[in-house]
Motif scaffolding. Structure first.
Motif, short mmCIF file in Angstrom:
data_model
loop_
_atom_site.label_atom_id
_atom_site.label_comp_id
_atom_site.label_asym_id
_atom_site.label_seq_id
_atom_site.Cartn_x
_atom_site.Cartn_y
_atom_site.Cartn_z
N UNK A 1 -7.12 19.67 -25.67
CA UNK A 1 -8.00 19.32 -24.56
C UNK A 1 -7.45 18.09 -23.84
N UNK A 2 -7.88 17.95 -22.58
CA UNK A 2 -7.59 16.78 -21.77
C UNK A 2 -8.93 16.21 -21.33
N UNK A 3 -9.26 15.01 -21.81
CA UNK A 3 -10.57 14.40 -21.60
C UNK A 3 -10.41 13.15 -20.75
N UNK A 4 -11.17 13.10 -19.66
CA UNK A 4 -11.10 11.95 -18.74
C UNK A 4 -12.45 11.26 -18.67
N UNK A 5 -12.42 9.93 -18.71
CA UNK A 5 -13.64 9.13 -18.64
C UNK A 5 -14.01 8.87 -17.19
N UNK A 6 -15.22 9.27 -16.81
CA UNK A 6 -15.73 9.04 -15.46
C UNK A 6 -16.55 7.76 -15.41
N UNK A 7 -17.34 7.54 -16.46
CA UNK A 7 -18.17 6.33 -16.55
C UNK A 7 -18.44 6.05 -18.02
N UNK A 8 -18.40 4.78 -18.39
CA UNK A 8 -18.61 4.42 -19.79
C UNK A 8 -19.34 3.09 -19.89
N UNK A 9 -20.05 2.84 -20.97
CA UNK A 9 -20.71 1.55 -21.15
C UNK A 9 -19.68 0.41 -21.23
N UNK A 10 -20.13 -0.80 -20.98
CA UNK A 10 -19.25 -1.96 -21.13
C UNK A 10 -18.79 -2.10 -22.58
N UNK A 11 -19.68 -1.77 -23.50
CA UNK A 11 -19.36 -1.82 -24.93
C UNK A 11 -19.88 -0.55 -25.57
N UNK A 12 -19.12 0.04 -26.48
CA UNK A 12 -19.56 1.23 -27.19
C UNK A 12 -19.00 2.51 -26.60
N UNK A 13 -19.28 3.61 -27.29
CA UNK A 13 -18.83 4.91 -26.82
C UNK A 13 -17.39 5.23 -27.12
N UNK A 14 -16.80 4.56 -28.10
CA UNK A 14 -15.41 4.85 -28.48
C UNK A 14 -15.29 6.27 -29.05
N UNK A 15 -14.07 6.75 -29.14
CA UNK A 15 -13.80 8.02 -29.83
C UNK A 15 -12.70 7.81 -30.87
N UNK A 16 -12.86 8.47 -32.02
CA UNK A 16 -11.92 8.39 -33.13
C UNK A 16 -11.23 9.73 -33.27
N UNK A 17 -9.91 9.72 -33.47
CA UNK A 17 -9.15 10.93 -33.78
C UNK A 17 -8.51 10.78 -35.15
N UNK A 18 -8.29 11.92 -35.82
CA UNK A 18 -7.78 11.92 -37.19
C UNK A 18 -6.61 12.90 -37.30
N UNK A 19 -5.57 12.49 -38.00
CA UNK A 19 -4.38 13.30 -38.25
C UNK A 19 -4.64 14.15 -39.50
N UNK A 20 -4.95 15.43 -39.31
CA UNK A 20 -5.29 16.29 -40.45
C UNK A 20 -4.06 16.87 -41.14
N UNK A 21 -2.88 16.75 -40.51
CA UNK A 21 -1.64 17.07 -41.22
C UNK A 21 -1.36 16.00 -42.27
N UNK A 22 -1.60 14.75 -41.90
CA UNK A 22 -1.43 13.65 -42.86
C UNK A 22 -2.48 13.76 -43.97
#
Length: 305
Positions: free
Chosen positions: A134-155
């Motif tokens: 997927x290609x995800x683009x941020x249009x609007x976000x809070x000043x703080x918060x709303x992060x995203x975490x990704x994980x390497x499942x091959x590792x």
């Protein structure tokens, strides 16, 4: 192998002057996953074969790529994502009416807090052919918060104990949209959803079709193993239940290991590109009632093997 791109899928325009492959800089974000690309515009990458090929190669290496300051149009967003392959709609969220395959994930004051995204998951594994990425683009976000975490499942798979690798070799598991998105629906709606998207069955360890890596392929959509109840695994009933459930929960929990993760702080016009076959992700919902608006182009994938 990279999919063939048809001219009709590419926005007809010239590459902006001064933008060349040599301007791209790669900054690694962790020791196991993620890199930020600096000095590149995805609108140009949608039209430049060499630039796109370089990004595609980096995606195989880092599994998720991040970019800042991508002030691109929705048409350019969709055109870039289509370079990887055809786009798909989401059965619950739908698509932008003018840009098929572009899903608006808008969380605003009119939206009640919900908890589909803040679970470690691999998109669409309830499909027979889950998304390639997927290609995800941020249009609007809070000043703080709303992060995203990704994980390497091959590792995550590579570092499993050897006896666990032996135990899960050949196991298959069921993945369900009914048990996730369908849970808040009426009984009739939930059954209709399952009729449209029957539970999918996938290997617990899949092989990446391009890199050949072995990947631990269970997540929040996974409900149970389908071929665990064999004489080798089950002596008494408790070996199967809770024995199989305990093993599945252990495998799912591997995505929570920080050493396999990268965390991205969003800004307006930031973009993430991820390989859905080898990663999981978690959208941190710590910001409500603040507004967070994202737009995602999901790319059709293949059947896991």
């Amino acid at each position: 192998m990279p999919q063939t791109v048809h001219p009709r899928d590419i926005t007809p325009a010239l590459v902006r002057p001064g933008v060349r492959r040599t301007s791209l800089r790669v900054e690694e974000l962790t020791c196991t996953i993620g890199a930020e690309l600096v000095g590149v515009n995805l609108g140009d990458a949608a039209r430049d074969d060499d630039l796109f090929a370089e990004i595609q190669q980096l995606l195989m290496e880092y599994k998720v790529l991040f970019l800042r300051d991508q002030d691109i149009t929705r048409a350019e967003h969709v055109a870039f994502a289509r370079r990887f392959g055809p786009l798909e709609d989401h059965p619950v969220l739908g698509s932008d009416p003018e840009h098929a395959g572009l899903v608006r994930i808008y969380k605003d004051l009119d939206s009640e807090p919900e908890h589909y995204e803040n679970a470690l998951h691999c998109d669409g594994t309830w499909r027979e052919c889950p998304p390639m990425g997927a290609v995800l683009r941020c249009v609007e976000t809070p000043d703080v918060g709303g992060d995203t975490i990704w994980v390497n499942m091959a590792e995550a798979y590579r570092r499993l104990p050897e006896h666990i690798k032996v135990q899960i070799s050949g196991l298959r598991a069921r993945h369900s949209i009914e048990a996730s998105f369908g849970a808040v629906m009426s009984t009739e709606q939930r059954h209709q959803l399952k009729a449209r998207y029957p539970d999918a069955e996938h290997p617990v360890v899949r092989t990446h079709p391009e890199t050949g890596e072995q990947i631990l392929f269970v997540n929040a959509f996974t409900t149970h193993f389908v071929n665990y109840h064999t004489p080798e695994n089950v002596r008494f009933g408790q070996d199967h239940a809770p024995g199989a459930s305990n093993l599945l929960n252990y495998l799912i929990s591997q995505a929570a290991v920080p050493e396999y993760q990268v965390r991205w702080r969003w800004q307006k016009n930031s973009v993430a590109i991820w390989d859905n076959r080898s990663t999981q992700h978690y959208a941190v919902q710590d910001y409500w009632p603040a507004v967070r608006k994202m737009e995602r182009a999901g790319i059709v994938g293949d059947q896991p093997f």
